[in-house]
Design an enzyme around this catalytic site. Structure first.
Site, short mmCIF file in Angstrom:
data_model
loop_
_atom_site.label_atom_id
_atom_site.label_comp_id
_atom_site.label_asym_id
_atom_site.label_seq_id
_atom_site.Cartn_x
_atom_site.Cartn_y
_atom_site.Cartn_z
CB CYS A 153 -0.96 0.01 1.19
SG CYS A 153 -0.12 0.07 2.79
CB CYS A 199 -3.92 -0.35 8.62
SG CYS A 199 -4.71 -0.51 7.01
FE1 FES Z 1 -1.60 0.84 4.14
FE2 FES Z 1 -3.57 1.13 5.80
S1 FES Z 1 -3.69 0.94 3.66
S2 FES Z 1 -1.50 0.94 6.26
#
Ligand code: FES
Length: 145
Positions: free
Chosen positions: A34, A104
């Site tokens: 991400c 996360c």
């Molecule tokens: Fe990467 Fe939440 S989407 S830490």
């Protein structure tokens, strides 16, 4: 509502944002999938109690909320008790996260552990149960699924 009130509160009013210049331990981890990055600073007293914790993140709202809660939870704990602050404990304290956001919370947990590891390395200590940190939690998605 996708997020609990507690998550929204910690996202909108995050606690402990910043850095500690004379930190006892600093940990930085990321998730290449991400692109989010988390850094945690810990100030630990001579008798091994976490006196202060701060974080900085280039991360999503759930990463902000979990780091805010995790840094609140670790303050006042001994370094061994600090290991009880798992991503699950943090999520429970926040009344849960949607399943797609569980990773996360792992970013927050790993950053805390990385900071504890840094502290242990600098002071030549062994912290029972503490494993070497990973720099990219995305490499360990099978653990955090
Ligand atoms: Fe990467 Fe939440 S989407 S830490």
């Amino acid at each position: 509502m996708l997020y609990s009130e507690k998550v929204m509160d910690h996202f909108l009013n995050p606690r402990n944002v910043g850095q500690i210049d004379d930190a006892s331990g600093v940990g930085t981890v990321g998730n290449a999938r991400c692109g989010d990055i988390m850094r945690v600073y810990l100030k630990i007293s001579d008798n091994g109690v976490v006196e202060d914790a701060k974080f900085k993140t280039f991360g999503c709202g759930a990463a902000v909320a979990t780091s805010s809660m995790a840094t609140e939870m670790i303050k006042g704990k001994s370094v061994s008790d600090a290991l009880s602050i798992t991503n699950k404990a943090v999520m429970d304290a926040l009344d849960g996260l949607p399943p797609v956001k569980v990773h996360c919370s792992c970013l927050a947990e790993e950053a805390l552990h990385a900071a504890l590891w840094d502290y242990a390395q600098k002071n030549d200590l062994m912290i029972e149960g503490l494993k070497p940190p990973v720099s990219d939690i995305g490499d360990h998605d099978e653990i955090y699924a």
